[in-house]
Design an enzyme around this catalytic site. Structure first.
Site, PDB file in Angstrom:
ATOM      1  N   LYS A 147       9.866  -6.918   4.250  1.00 38.30           N
ATOM      2  CA  LYS A 147       9.785  -6.850   2.700  1.00 38.30           C
ATOM      3  C   LYS A 147      10.918  -6.649   1.930  1.00 38.30           C
ATOM      4  O   LYS A 147      11.602  -5.623   2.308  1.00 38.30           O
ATOM      5  CB  LYS A 147       8.462  -5.903   2.470  1.00 38.30           C
TER       6      LYS A 147
ATOM      7  N   GLY B 154       5.042   3.158  -8.691  1.00 36.40           N
ATOM      8  CA  GLY B 154       4.954   4.510  -8.903  1.00 36.40           C
ATOM      9  C   GLY B 154       4.150   4.927 -10.088  1.00 36.40           C
ATOM     10  O   GLY B 154       3.891   6.077 -10.678  1.00 36.40           O
TER      11      GLY B 154
ATOM     12  N   ALA C 292       2.759  -2.650  -6.168  1.00 34.91           N
ATOM     13  CA  ALA C 292       3.258  -1.821  -7.160  1.00 34.91           C
ATOM     14  C   ALA C 292       2.459  -2.026  -8.424  1.00 34.91           C
ATOM     15  O   ALA C 292       1.992  -2.970  -9.236  1.00 34.91           O
ATOM     16  CB  ALA C 292       4.739  -2.196  -7.682  1.00 34.91           C
ATOM     17  N   GLY C 293       2.120  -0.665  -8.883  1.00 29.25           N
ATOM     18  CA  GLY C 293       1.247  -0.500 -10.179  1.00 29.25           C
ATOM     19  C   GLY C 293      -0.146  -0.005  -9.884  1.00 29.25           C
ATOM     20  O   GLY C 293      -0.728   0.477 -10.819  1.00 29.25           O
TER      21      GLY C 293
ATOM     22  N   ASN D 227       1.342   2.464  -2.236  1.00 26.33           N
ATOM     23  CA  ASN D 227       1.637   3.519  -1.613  1.00 26.33           C
ATOM     24  C   ASN D 227       1.404   4.912  -2.650  1.00 26.33           C
ATOM     25  O   ASN D 227       0.366   5.686  -2.066  1.00 26.33           O
ATOM     26  CB  ASN D 227       3.521   3.635  -1.506  1.00 26.33           C
ATOM     27  N   THR D 228       2.011   5.039  -3.781  1.00 28.19           N
ATOM     28  CA  THR D 228       1.774   6.252  -4.624  1.00 28.19           C
ATOM     29  C   THR D 228       0.274   6.568  -4.877  1.00 28.19           C
ATOM     30  O   THR D 228      -0.237   7.602  -5.062  1.00 28.19           O
ATOM     31  CB  THR D 228       2.405   6.288  -5.790  1.00 28.19           C
TER      32      THR D 228
END
EC number: 2.8.1.10
Lengths: 70, 260
Positions: free
Chosen positions: B103, B164, B190-191, B212-213
């Site tokens: 990635k 994040g 993301a997001g 992830n977050t």
């Protein structure tokens, strides 16, 4: 010929015996050469050659592995 | 009768069942991380390449908790702010683990972690030429997405909102445009902040979602990982089912005839 080599490993100064190979350095640090990747003076040192590549005075090495990351 | 058994997706010739990719950062410890990955059903996890802690070489490693023989490790270039750093990182990653499915993310600034598209495109070209299969984190720009594909990206990964931030999918129109124009898989990266965000991404036609977050910072990460697994599946099913059209006004569900 210097009895000891001055190296920079992961940004820190290190000494190694003259004639050491990269593999010697990795194992002397308590690491398993099979679990890390090494960059020697800006170039990838293929794992198969780690025991054959001699270290030189002033060499810069980066030893990396995988950590958690997003 | 819908056959839900074979809804797999393929990237760089590799086929996966799970459409959820999870990161391995921000967890309390490796145990929690491994439990979350298990609950999420993810078959791919992203990992970062970092210096070994030379002063504590016997510290536990991620590979002790998440088995790279069972789960596909996807090395990423988190923390790289130019093409050269990203390329160098991935060369080391390939050396460490033999992975060529990687990635790529090249960030423009720390505050927003928005991708630097110029450097990203440069890195994609170099990596593709060196035999890597880059899945590329990018802005939600349909033209840039096409350029990345032409440069050799094996997947396009537009952000829904900053890394994040948990702000959800803020750009449904442009993500849909990217999905419509892409010949490689599109995954939102993301997001995502909560389960419904993941469903929204899948309903737009994305092949998958990376997060992830959203899991790591939930109060109960294991439960959230399970929620995300269900959300991705629900969104995918809704997309494949073909949603109803919207109307400007009401249309009753019960017949008008036979009222008492």
């Amino acid at each position: 010929m210097a009895a000891e080599l001055s190296l920079t490993v992961n940004g820190e100064p290190r000494r190694a015996a003259s004639g050491s190979s990269i593999a010697d350095l990795v194992t002397s640090l308590g690491l398993d050469p099979k679990k890390v990747a090494v960059e020697h003076n800006g170039e990838i040192a293929p794992r198969s050659t780690l025991a054959d590549v001699p270290l030189g005075d002033g060499d810069v090495l980066e030893i990396v592995h995988f950590v958690g990351g997003g | 009768m819908t056959d839900t058994s074979a809804d797999t997706w393929t990237v760089a010739g590799r086929t996966f069942r799970s459409r959820l990719i999870v990161g391995t950062g921000k967890y309390k410890d490796f145990e929690q991380n491994a439990a979350a990955v298990e609950a999420s059903g993810a078959e791919i996890v992203t990992v970062a390449v970092r210096r070994v802690n030379i002063s504590d070489p016997k510290a536990p490693m991620l590979t002790d908790f998440i088995d790279p023989k069972k789960i596909t490790y996807l090395p990423n270039t988190a923390g790289c702010f130019n093409a050269e750093e990203a390329i160098r990182t991935l060369r080391l990653a390939r050396e460490a683990g033999g992975w060529d499915l990687v990635k790529l993310e090249v960030l423009g600034e720390a505050r927003t972690l928005y991708p630097d598209m110029r450097e990203t495109l440069k890195a994609t070209e170099v990596l593709a030429a060196e035999g890597f299969k880059p899945m590329v984190y990018c802005a939600d720009d349909p033209i840039a997405a096409k350029q990345l594909e032409e440069a050799g990206a094996v997947a396009i990964m537009p952000l829904g909102a900053p890394i994040g931030s948990g702000l959800g999918i803020q750009n449904k129109v442009t993500i849909r445009l990217i999905v419509e124009g892409a010949s490689v898989p599109v995954l939102v990266d993301a997001g995502v902040g909560t389960a419904s965000d993941a469903s929204v991404a899948m309903e737009l036609g994305c092949e998958g979602v990376l997060m992830n977050t959203a899991i790591a910072e939930a109060r109960d990460p294991i439960r959230m990982a399970r929620a995300m697994r269900l959300a991705v599946e629900a969104g995918r099913d809704a997309y494949l089912a073909g949603r109803m059209a919207t109307r400007r006004y009401a249309d009753p569900s019960s017949p008008l005839a036979g009222l008492i």
